[in-house]
Design an enzyme around this catalytic site. Structure first.
Site, PDB file in Angstrom:
ATOM      1  N   ASN A 115       0.829  -1.192   0.000  1.00 50.31           N
ATOM      2  CA  ASN A 115       0.000   0.000   0.000  1.00 50.31           C
ATOM      3  C   ASN A 115       0.876   1.259   0.000  1.00 50.31           C
ATOM      4  O   ASN A 115       2.106   1.173  -0.022  1.00 50.31           O
ATOM      5  CB  ASN A 115      -0.945  -0.018   1.202  1.00 50.31           C
ATOM      6  CG  ASN A 115      -2.287   0.608   0.910  1.00 50.31           C
ATOM      7  OD1 ASN A 115      -2.357   1.647   0.262  1.00 50.31           O
ATOM      8  ND2 ASN A 115      -3.353  -0.011   1.402  1.00 50.31           N
ATOM      9  N   HIS A 145      23.902  -0.728  11.803  1.00 56.31           N
ATOM     10  CA  HIS A 145      25.185  -0.096  12.135  1.00 56.31           C
ATOM     11  C   HIS A 145      25.708  -0.704  13.429  1.00 56.31           C
ATOM     12  O   HIS A 145      24.928  -1.203  14.258  1.00 56.31           O
ATOM     13  CB  HIS A 145      25.017   1.419  12.314  1.00 56.31           C
ATOM     14  CG  HIS A 145      24.518   2.119  11.100  1.00 56.31           C
ATOM     15  ND1 HIS A 145      25.341   2.537  10.085  1.00 56.31           N
ATOM     16  CD2 HIS A 145      23.251   2.456  10.729  1.00 56.31           C
ATOM     17  CE1 HIS A 145      24.624   3.131   9.153  1.00 56.31           C
ATOM     18  NE2 HIS A 145      23.348   3.089   9.509  1.00 56.31           N
ATOM     19  N   GLY A 171      -0.483  -1.235   9.197  1.00 56.52           N
ATOM     20  CA  GLY A 171       0.008   0.106   8.909  1.00 56.52           C
ATOM     21  C   GLY A 171       1.022   0.618   9.928  1.00 56.52           C
ATOM     22  O   GLY A 171       0.844   0.477  11.136  1.00 56.52           O
ATOM     23  N   ALA A 189      -0.756  -3.190  13.411  1.00 46.49           N
ATOM     24  CA  ALA A 189      -0.395  -1.816  13.071  1.00 46.49           C
ATOM     25  C   ALA A 189       0.444  -1.203  14.178  1.00 46.49           C
ATOM     26  O   ALA A 189       0.145  -1.352  15.367  1.00 46.49           O
ATOM     27  CB  ALA A 189      -1.660  -0.985  12.841  1.00 46.49           C
ATOM     28  N   LYS A 209       5.294  -8.532  20.570  1.00 39.72           N
ATOM     29  CA  LYS A 209       5.186  -9.810  21.270  1.00 39.72           C
ATOM     30  C   LYS A 209       3.960 -10.557  20.758  1.00 39.72           C
ATOM     31  O   LYS A 209       3.006  -9.955  20.257  1.00 39.72           O
ATOM     32  CB  LYS A 209       5.063  -9.575  22.778  1.00 39.72           C
ATOM     33  CG  LYS A 209       6.280  -8.893  23.395  1.00 39.72           C
ATOM     34  CD  LYS A 209       6.086  -8.691  24.892  1.00 39.72           C
ATOM     35  CE  LYS A 209       7.306  -8.013  25.504  1.00 39.72           C
ATOM     36  NZ  LYS A 209       7.142  -7.788  26.966  1.00 39.72           N
ATOM     37  N   ARG A 212      -1.535 -13.605  20.207  1.00 39.82           N
ATOM     38  CA  ARG A 212      -2.553 -14.571  19.838  1.00 39.82           C
ATOM     39  C   ARG A 212      -1.947 -15.608  18.915  1.00 39.82           C
ATOM     40  O   ARG A 212      -1.112 -15.304  18.076  1.00 39.82           O
ATOM     41  CB  ARG A 212      -3.722 -13.863  19.129  1.00 39.82           C
ATOM     42  CG  ARG A 212      -4.849 -14.782  18.679  1.00 39.82           C
ATOM     43  CD  ARG A 212      -5.960 -13.998  18.030  1.00 39.82           C
ATOM     44  NE  ARG A 212      -7.005 -14.852  17.495  1.00 39.82           N
ATOM     45  CZ  ARG A 212      -8.068 -14.425  16.811  1.00 39.82           C
ATOM     46  NH1 ARG A 212      -8.224 -13.119  16.604  1.00 39.82           N
ATOM     47  NH2 ARG A 212      -8.951 -15.273  16.352  1.00 39.82           N
TER      48      ARG A 212
END
Length: 218
Positions: A115, A145, A171, A189, A209, A212
């Site tokens: 998207n 780095h 997103g 998101a 983390k 589910r």
């Protein structure tokens, strides 16, 4: 998961070190030329937003990549940013599919959707499986780095990122260098993924983390 093996040979020592995950000179002239070309071509690609610009858009993508491949489907919404170049099967641009050429570090499987506003820093290899969806403003970083401040003044690092089949990334999520996301998993998101994600889970938060476990689809 799609995994073509005919990778381009490194063109210089810096690129070989970069692909091997070892410290490399980011100012190497060859790597600098790749980044410069990518920016110029992506600037043109990202300015093409009208349906009647499809043919021009395909010509722009062909400037960025090498070789020829006629497999799979990828839909990239502009604006899109990458660091080096990318391997595509066929790109869906302005609602039409067309084969494009083979590039270097960014590899897509079949049926991929990115998207608006996605960023992939592909100095290390970034590999997408099949049926992967990225929501707006997802950021994937293969660039890294050294943690030591003195060392950080010198060579750079690149670590590969691998995204399995049927993964959905929400997103604004951020995927850090060296991460693998297991097939069929979902990244919520805004998540910041700092560790390997198993298959068939939902991860969320900063650091991400597992919140589910998902049942594997038949």
């Amino acid at each position: 998961m799609s995994n073509p093996t005919n990778d381009p040979e490194p063109e210089c020592e810096a690129e070989a070190l970069m692909q091997a995950g070892k410290p490399y000179d980011g100012s190497d002239p060859f790597l600098t030329s790749l980044r410069s070309r990518a920016r110029k071509v992506l600037h043109k690609y990202n300015s093409l937003i009208l349906p009647d610009q499809w043919d021009e858009g395909m010509d722009v993508l062909r400037e960025l990549v090498d070789g020829r491949s006629e497999i799979d489907r990828v839909f990239i919404e502009p604006p899109f940013r990458c660091d080096i170049s990318f391997i595509l099967g066929s790109v869906l641009l302005m609602n039409r599919f067309s084969p494009v050429k083979k590039g270097r570090n960014l590899r897509f499987g079949k049926n991929i959707y990115l998207n608006f506003g996605c960023v992939v820093l592909d100095c290390g290899k970034v590999t997408f499986g099949d049926n992967v969806m990225l929501a707006p403003n997802v950021q994937i970083y293969a660039a890294s780095h050294p943690l030591d401040a003195i060392q950080r003044r010198g060579p750079e690092l690149a670590l590969p990122v691998t995204i399995g089949d049927d993964v959905w990334i929400g997103g604004g999520a951020i995927i850090l260098p060296g991460i693998t996301i297991g097939s069929r998993s979902v990244v919520a998101a805004g998540a910041v993924v700092t560790k390997k994600v198993p298959e068939d889970v939902v991860v969320a938060g900063n650091p991400a983390k597992v919140i589910r476990e998902l049942q594997k689809s038949e």
